[in-house]
Design an enzyme around this catalytic site. Structure first.
Site, PDB file in Angstrom:
ATOM      1  CE  LYS A 179      95.817  41.532 119.044  1.00  0.00           C
ATOM      2  NZ  LYS A 179      94.600  41.488 118.214  1.00  0.00           N
ATOM      3  N   GLY A 232      90.821  49.752 123.949  1.00  0.00           N
ATOM      4  CA  GLY A 232      89.781  48.757 123.692  1.00  0.00           C
ATOM      5  C   GLY A 232      88.733  48.771 124.793  1.00  0.00           C
ATOM      6  CB  SER A 233      86.130  46.339 125.619  1.00  0.00           C
ATOM      7  OG  SER A 233      86.918  45.172 125.790  1.00  0.00           O
ATOM      8  N   GLY A 237      90.662  45.495 129.004  1.00  0.00           N
ATOM      9  CA  GLY A 237      91.582  46.336 129.774  1.00  0.00           C
ATOM     10  C   GLY A 237      91.840  45.744 131.157  1.00  0.00           C
ATOM     11  CD  GLU A 254      93.583  56.748 125.794  1.00  0.00           C
ATOM     12  OE1 GLU A 254      92.377  57.042 125.904  1.00  0.00           O
ATOM     13  OE2 GLU A 254      94.487  57.594 125.902  1.00  0.00           O
ATOM     14  CB  CYS A 288      86.283  55.288 122.433  1.00  0.00           C
ATOM     15  SG  CYS A 288      87.436  56.511 121.791  1.00  0.00           S
ATOM     16  CD  GLU A 385      81.916  51.613 124.394  1.00  0.00           C
ATOM     17  OE1 GLU A 385      82.408  50.572 124.837  1.00  0.00           O
ATOM     18  OE2 GLU A 385      82.591  52.559 123.942  1.00  0.00           O
TER      19      GLU A 385
HETATM   20  P1  NAD Z   1      88.434  44.699 122.508  1.00  0.00           P
HETATM   21  O1  NAD Z   1      88.764  44.996 123.922  1.00  0.00           O
HETATM   22  O2  NAD Z   1      87.569  43.524 122.233  1.00  0.00           O
HETATM   23  O3  NAD Z   1      89.768  44.452 121.654  1.00  0.00           O
HETATM   24  C1  NAD Z   1      90.781  45.428 121.575  1.00  0.00           C
HETATM   25  C2  NAD Z   1      92.090  44.733 121.243  1.00  0.00           C
HETATM   26  O4  NAD Z   1      92.439  43.881 122.337  1.00  0.00           O
HETATM   27  C3  NAD Z   1      92.043  43.841 119.997  1.00  0.00           C
HETATM   28  O5  NAD Z   1      93.255  43.952 119.299  1.00  0.00           O
HETATM   29  C4  NAD Z   1      91.903  42.447 120.597  1.00  0.00           C
HETATM   30  O6  NAD Z   1      92.414  41.437 119.757  1.00  0.00           O
HETATM   31  C5  NAD Z   1      92.730  42.570 121.863  1.00  0.00           C
HETATM   32  N1  NAD Z   1      92.395  41.625 122.924  1.00  0.00           N
HETATM   33  C6  NAD Z   1      91.194  41.050 123.195  1.00  0.00           C
HETATM   34  N2  NAD Z   1      91.294  40.234 124.267  1.00  0.00           N
HETATM   35  C7  NAD Z   1      92.586  40.304 124.684  1.00  0.00           C
HETATM   36  C8  NAD Z   1      93.312  39.702 125.767  1.00  0.00           C
HETATM   37  N3  NAD Z   1      92.736  38.856 126.622  1.00  0.00           N
HETATM   38  N4  NAD Z   1      94.616  40.033 125.912  1.00  0.00           N
HETATM   39  C9  NAD Z   1      95.226  40.896 125.069  1.00  0.00           C
HETATM   40  N5  NAD Z   1      94.590  41.481 124.016  1.00  0.00           N
HETATM   41  C10 NAD Z   1      93.286  41.193 123.842  1.00  0.00           C
HETATM   42  O7  NAD Z   1      87.829  46.031 121.908  1.00  0.00           O
HETATM   43  P2  NAD Z   1      87.273  46.258 120.430  1.00  0.00           P
HETATM   44  O8  NAD Z   1      85.947  45.589 120.329  1.00  0.00           O
HETATM   45  O9  NAD Z   1      88.317  45.947 119.427  1.00  0.00           O
HETATM   46  O10 NAD Z   1      87.112  47.870 120.402  1.00  0.00           O
HETATM   47  C11 NAD Z   1      86.003  48.506 120.886  1.00  0.00           C
HETATM   48  C12 NAD Z   1      86.242  49.065 122.274  1.00  0.00           C
HETATM   49  O11 NAD Z   1      87.409  49.906 122.249  1.00  0.00           O
HETATM   50  C13 NAD Z   1      85.122  49.968 122.732  1.00  0.00           C
HETATM   51  O12 NAD Z   1      84.843  49.748 124.089  1.00  0.00           O
HETATM   52  C14 NAD Z   1      85.683  51.373 122.520  1.00  0.00           C
HETATM   53  O13 NAD Z   1      85.074  52.367 123.303  1.00  0.00           O
HETATM   54  C15 NAD Z   1      87.115  51.164 122.866  1.00  0.00           C
HETATM   55  N6  NAD Z   1      87.972  52.230 122.275  1.00  0.00           N
HETATM   56  C16 NAD Z   1      88.550  53.154 123.104  1.00  0.00           C
HETATM   57  C17 NAD Z   1      89.330  54.191 122.555  1.00  0.00           C
HETATM   58  C18 NAD Z   1      89.998  55.242 123.432  1.00  0.00           C
HETATM   59  O14 NAD Z   1      90.918  55.934 122.944  1.00  0.00           O
HETATM   60  N7  NAD Z   1      89.597  55.392 124.692  1.00  0.00           N
HETATM   61  C19 NAD Z   1      89.506  54.272 121.174  1.00  0.00           C
HETATM   62  C20 NAD Z   1      88.904  53.315 120.374  1.00  0.00           C
HETATM   63  C21 NAD Z   1      88.144  52.277 120.939  1.00  0.00           C
END
Ligand code: NAD
Length: 484
Positions: A179, A232-233, A237, A254, A288, A385
């Site tokens: 996705k 993601g966030s 998560g 992650e 991140c 963050e």
């Molecule tokens: P986000 O959590 O808003 O979105 C990440 C992904 O999840 C997107 O594709 C989004 O469409 C999807 N998503 C959102 N809500 C969902 C749900 N209810 N069910 C399933 N999927 C859903 O994060 P973001 O704003 O895209 O990215 C930034 C965050 O990601 C920051 O917190 C950053 O630290 C983290 N991040 C972590 C790593 C790592 O390897 N640890 C790497 C990059 C980014």
């Protein structure tokens, strides 16, 4: 600047490029221009069903099992070659939809290629074991794939995050659905193109785009998904972990970070200043594992603040395509959020040593490199963050105090140590609660080094050989060999 890319992109499902089933589209913006550059098909719940069914069919038909590990190795190497052959084109797309500088975008495509090489090289070396049971029995173990792997990717580094999961999943014999992030989906499609050119079986790799709460949620909660990989966030998560609990499937998490670099009295100033440049100002701090906090010994505090501010004054701000040092943040919403944190920090008593307010009169989303001094551990800016080009500099007296401040947030993704003392290095590395510790160089390491979080930064590891074990389950086979 003309974007010079096609105006409409489709989803990649079961080896075909398809529209969303209800014709819906998502507009993709160039963060440097603040305007739309193209549209992408929005995958509906029905499209998620079709993609999961395609992956399930591909896995269930044993097409993936029939590709020998040696052939998987070759196919993954071919994807790496293909990515490199299209490096300029893909890097251009990465700049357009993530806003990062072209130098970093090229590095991102190269790293994506390295993941395919690295996990390609591992595909024929995932050996099981044989456990001695004594006379009359023999045992062996194998690493069985899960089946359908659903991978949900954020917008900051879409192609490398998709590459690290896809390559590991294919090397171990899983079928994938990625996705892509709705804010920056394009480079993941370029990755699917490479897999298509190499001739992956239909359904082995599917790439869909859509909003998180609709398409993402439909994928993460799908009954035929066997493994979840989420980057993601923390908030998202947690939602995905609830789905994983319902489905009873494993999930790699992650998540975010609030990483700190600890500057000891003997640190080299050049290392510290370069650590700040690379650690928090690259890709406008939207990493991140960014070094969003620096914890500096009182004997070096003023010198470090002055050194970092001097470096920041020399950074250029502008579009990534012109290779500026400080590129835009991802969206208007992200700019509001970052600036809001800065205003809050000033209100709570932090000193604005550089930046602090958005660059005025810009269509793009530009936040200048921002440095706060006199930050104390209780301030919001020291705990949450920000995901922007904002560095908080804190002061300590005793080493134990520095470790306590560094470990004092709910996150545990990365940490850094700046010192020339080997004993001090080990002492601090042992005590820092972080999945990776960088010494004298922020972001040191590569595709070979395991990456992941402690505490609310998540669990499971991507990168490195260890990550492969997240894509397989051990099967133990025991055979009675006695003749009676
Ligand atoms: P986000 O959590 O808003 O979105 C990440 C992904 O999840 C997107 O594709 C989004 O469409 C999807 N998503 C959102 N809500 C969902 C749900 N209810 N069910 C399933 N999927 C859903 O994060 P973001 O704003 O895209 O990215 C930034 C965050 O990601 C920051 O917190 C950053 O630290 C983290 N991040 C972590 C790593 C790592 O390897 N640890 C790497 C990059 C980014």
């Amino acid at each position: 600047m003309a974007s010079n890319i096609k105006s409409y992109w489709k989803n990649y499902i079961n080896g075909e490029w398809v529209d969303g089933s209800d014709g819906g589209r998502i507009s993709v913006e160039d963060p440097a221009q603040g305007s739309s550059i193209c549209e992408i098909a929005e995958a509906t719940i029905e499209d998620v069903d079709i993609a999961v069914a395609a992956a399930k069919e591909c896995f269930g038909s044993r097409q993936l099992a029939d590709i020998t590990p040696a052939r998987r190795l070759q196919m993954l190497m071919l994807v790496a070659q293909d990515l490199r052959a299209h490096l300029d084109e893909i890097a251009h797309v990465v700049v357009l939809d993530t806003g990062k500088r072209i130098l970093d975008a090229r590095g991102e495509v190269e790293m994506a290629a390295r993941y395919f090489e690295y996990y390609g090289g591992a595909a024929d070396k995932l050996e099981g074991s044989s456990i001695p049971l004594g006379d009359g029995f023999m045992n062996y173990t194998t690493h069985a794939p899960f089946g359908v792997s659903a991978q949900i990717v954020p917008w900051n580094y879409p192609i490398i995050i998709a590459a690290r999961s896809l390559a590991a999943a294919f090397a171990t014999g899983n079928a994938s659905i990625v996705k892509s992030p709705e804010l920056a989906p394009l480079s993941v499609y370029m990755l699917a193109k490479s897999c298509e050119r190499v001739g992956f079986p239909k359904g082995a790799v599917n790439v869909i785009c859509g909003y998180g709460n609709l398409t993402g949620a439909a994928l993460a909660s799908h009954k035929d998904v066997n493994q979840l990989v989420f980057t993601g966030s923390v908030k998202t998560g947690q939602a995905i972990l609830r789905y994983a609990a319902e489905l009873v499937v494993p999930a790699i998490m992650e998540l975010g970070g609030k990483s700190a670099g600890v500057v000891f009295p003997d640190a080299r100033l050049d290392d510290v200043v370069e650590g700040a440049r690379n650690g928090i100002f690259r890709h406008a701090g939207q990493i991140c594992s960014a070094m969003s906090r620096m914890i500096v010994h009182e004997s070096r505090y003023d010198e470090v603040v002055n050194g970092v501010v001097k470096m920041v004054e020399g950074l250029s701000i502008g579009p990534g395509i012109e290779d500026h040092d400080i590129t835009p943040v991802m969206s208007a919403g992200q700019l509001d959020r970052v600036e809001g944190y800065c205003l809050g920090a000033a209100q709570q008593g932090a000193t604005v040593a550089a930046g602090g307010r958005r660059v005025p009169n810009q269509a793009g989303h530009f936040m200048p490199p921002t440095v706060f001094s006199d930050v104390t551990p209780d301030m919001t800016i020291a705990n949450e963050e920000v995901f922007g080009p904002v560095l908080s500099i804190l002061k300590y007296k005793e080493p134990e105090e520095a470790i306590a401040i560094a470990n004092g947030t709910e996150y545990g993704l990365a940490a850094g140590i700046f010192t020339r003392d080997l004993e001090r290095t080990h002492w601090a590395a042992e005590r820092l609660d972080a999945g990776q510790v960088y010494v004298n160089q922020w972001h040191a390491g590569g595709v070979e080094t395991p990456f992941g979080g402690m505490k609310k930064s998540g669990f499971g590891r991507e990168k490195g050989q260890e990550a492969l074990l997240n894509y397989v389950q051990t099967k133990s086979v025991t055979i009675r060999t006695s003749l009676t």
